[in-house]
Design a protein around this motif. Structure first.
Motif, mmCIF file in Angstrom:
data_model
loop_
_atom_site.group_PDB
_atom_site.id
_atom_site.type_symbol
_atom_site.label_atom_id
_atom_site.label_comp_id
_atom_site.label_asym_id
_atom_site.label_seq_id
_atom_site.Cartn_x
_atom_site.Cartn_y
_atom_site.Cartn_z
ATOM 1 N N ASP A 143 0.565 -1.174 0.113
ATOM 2 C CA ASP A 143 0.041 0.181 0.120
ATOM 3 C C ASP A 143 1.007 1.228 0.063
ATOM 4 O O ASP A 143 1.485 1.646 1.180
ATOM 5 N N PRO A 144 0.947 1.718 -1.275
ATOM 6 C CA PRO A 144 1.917 2.972 -1.116
ATOM 7 C C PRO A 144 1.485 4.288 -0.463
ATOM 8 O O PRO A 144 2.252 5.192 -0.018
ATOM 9 N N VAL A 172 -5.417 1.093 -4.410
ATOM 10 C CA VAL A 172 -6.142 0.689 -3.469
ATOM 11 C C VAL A 172 -5.330 0.892 -2.200
ATOM 12 O O VAL A 172 -4.293 0.683 -2.126
ATOM 13 N N THR A 173 -6.590 1.087 -1.257
ATOM 14 C CA THR A 173 -5.711 1.669 0.061
ATOM 15 C C THR A 173 -6.609 1.465 1.361
ATOM 16 O O THR A 173 -7.799 1.319 0.878
ATOM 17 N N LYS A 174 -5.969 1.017 2.460
ATOM 18 C CA LYS A 174 -6.718 1.068 3.493
ATOM 19 C C LYS A 174 -6.342 2.247 4.529
ATOM 20 O O LYS A 174 -6.484 1.930 5.775
ATOM 21 N N PHE A 175 -5.617 3.183 4.261
ATOM 22 C CA PHE A 175 -5.212 4.455 4.755
ATOM 23 C C PHE A 175 -5.556 5.610 4.464
ATOM 24 O O PHE A 175 -6.566 5.563 3.391
ATOM 25 N N VAL A 194 -10.979 2.605 -2.370
ATOM 26 C CA VAL A 194 -10.717 2.474 -0.960
ATOM 27 C C VAL A 194 -11.290 1.042 -0.625
ATOM 28 O O VAL A 194 -12.289 0.635 -0.622
ATOM 29 N N SER A 195 -10.262 0.189 0.078
ATOM 30 C CA SER A 195 -10.696 -1.006 0.733
ATOM 31 C C SER A 195 -11.425 -0.772 1.851
ATOM 32 O O SER A 195 -11.201 -0.111 2.955
ATOM 33 N N ILE A 196 -12.824 -1.317 1.948
ATOM 34 C CA ILE A 196 -13.720 -1.094 2.852
ATOM 35 C C ILE A 196 -14.342 -2.506 3.408
ATOM 36 O O ILE A 196 -14.382 -3.424 2.695
ATOM 37 N N ASP A 213 -14.676 4.987 9.213
ATOM 38 C CA ASP A 213 -15.100 6.464 9.236
ATOM 39 C C ASP A 213 -14.160 7.112 8.475
ATOM 40 O O ASP A 213 -14.210 8.083 7.674
ATOM 41 N N GLU A 214 -12.728 6.840 8.886
ATOM 42 C CA GLU A 214 -11.755 7.454 8.221
ATOM 43 C C GLU A 214 -11.439 7.251 6.780
ATOM 44 O O GLU A 214 -11.221 8.074 6.040
ATOM 45 N N ARG A 215 -11.584 5.866 6.454
ATOM 46 C CA ARG A 215 -11.680 5.534 4.994
ATOM 47 C C ARG A 215 -12.690 6.330 4.371
ATOM 48 O O ARG A 215 -12.295 6.780 3.069
#
Length: 342
Positions: A143-144, A172-175, A194-196, A213-215
């Motif tokens: 995840d860059p 794609v990210t979880k951050f 966004v990975s949810i 919530d942040e994602r």
């Protein structure tokens, strides 16, 4: 969430010949982070830890700055046509992570500093594709965005793709640390997904990642900045009250995104939970008290690339997952596009 900060950063000597390598060195100089310079082959031996848990924890807090040697592009279906990497590994500790079987017992992060060489390789690849539009995935090996505050690599890559007519970038990210990307000249050529997941999955299995919530807030910021937006719902799990939890997820997502007018349809990628014997072994060593359901008797075999197999939900359960989530998406996001279910 608090930005990732490694305990140690290890520089392959050649990485300091590149501007990005020197920039990262300057970032950590004078901080409490240990700075080490060693050849790549010695890295694993200097990361501390004797037990499986200690090795894993130390690896997750180690950043290696190195040069990407192979500039070939692997096929990346169904996510994109091809993939390339700015980073390998991730500071998150998702219990189900599919990368475990490709990493060592000390799963350190790598960041690559030879960006211009990577970009030149992409341009050459595109030139051989004629008029065909080519999509590239940049987050299949790591995840860059997780270390973007350290590298700035993703921003440069987004602006590079913004200049290309025949290529599109997929991330794609979880951050959630997206603020530095909002003013870039992306020209709509980078799609963030966004990975949810349900709150249960995120809170129980996705450690050291942004909250749900942040994602969702990060996705709304990106959409407002003109990026095409998508969501990867993965890994989808069946458990008590799973339908109620996924309903809550899509209701929360719709309410937040209704405030933002996107220039392109929202996309969804749906991936059911799967595991293989090698991954299960590593997971149980690292997370002996895991609540992951890895009972093979409740699963069916699915064959993948190179003759490897994995355990997925039986067809009846998989159909129920697909139909239920498809109906939720159709209700909450009537203009959305579901790219695949697997």
């Amino acid at each position: 969430m608090k930005p990732f900060s490694p305990d140690r950063v290890i520089f392959e000597p050649r990485s300091l010949d590149y501007p990005l390598g020197r920039k990262i060195h300057d970032y950590f100089e004078g901080t409490s982070t240990e700075i080490i310079k060693v050849p790549i082959k010695k890295i694993s031996s200097i990361i501390p830890g004797s037990t499986e848990g200690q090795k894993y924890a130390s690896g997750k807090k180690t950043l290696v700055v190195t040069v990407k040697k192979s500039l070939k592009f692997d096929v990346c279906k169904p996510s994109a046509d091809f993939e390339f990497s700015l980073v390998a590994g991730c500071p998150a500790s998702c219990e189900y992570c599919y990368l475990y079987t490709t990493q060592s017992s000390k799963p350190y992060l790598r960041t690559y500093v030879n960006l211009d060489e990577i970009f030149d390789s992409i341009k050459k690849h595109i030139s051989r594709s004629g008029d065909r539009l080519t999509t590239f995935e940049v987050a299949s090996a790591g995840d860059p965005l997780a270390i973007e505050h350290i590298t700035g690599s993703l921003a440069k890559t987004i602006e590079f793709f913004g200049t290309l007519d025949k290529a599109r970038l997929r991330v794609v990210t979880k951050f959630n640390n997206v603020d530095s990307l909002l003013g870039l000249k992306h020209n709509g050529r980078t799609r963030f997904r966004v990975s949810i997941n349900s709150r249960y999955v995120i809170e129980n299995f996705e450690h050291n990642t942004a909250s749900l919530d942040e994602r969702i807030e990060a996705a709304s910021k990106l959409a407002a900045a003109g990026y095409p937006i998508g969501f990867i719902v993965a890994p989808i799990m069946i458990y008590d009250r799973w339908k109620e939890d996924y309903l809550e997820l899509f209701e929360k997502l719709r309410i937040r995104l209704d405030r933002v007018k996107s220039t392109e349809p929202v996309t969804f990628e749906l991936i059911q939970h799967r595991f293989n014997p090698a991954a299960k072994k590593v997971i149980l060593e690292r997370f002996p008290n895991t609540r992951l359901d890895m009972d093979e008797s409740k699963r069916t075999l699915k064959w993948g690339k190179f003759g490897r197999y994995k355990y997925v939900y039986p067809r009846k359960d998989a159909v129920e997952i697909r139909e239920y989530l498809t109906s939720l998406i159709g209700e909450k996001f009537p203009d959305a596009r579901i790219e695949y279910f697997t």
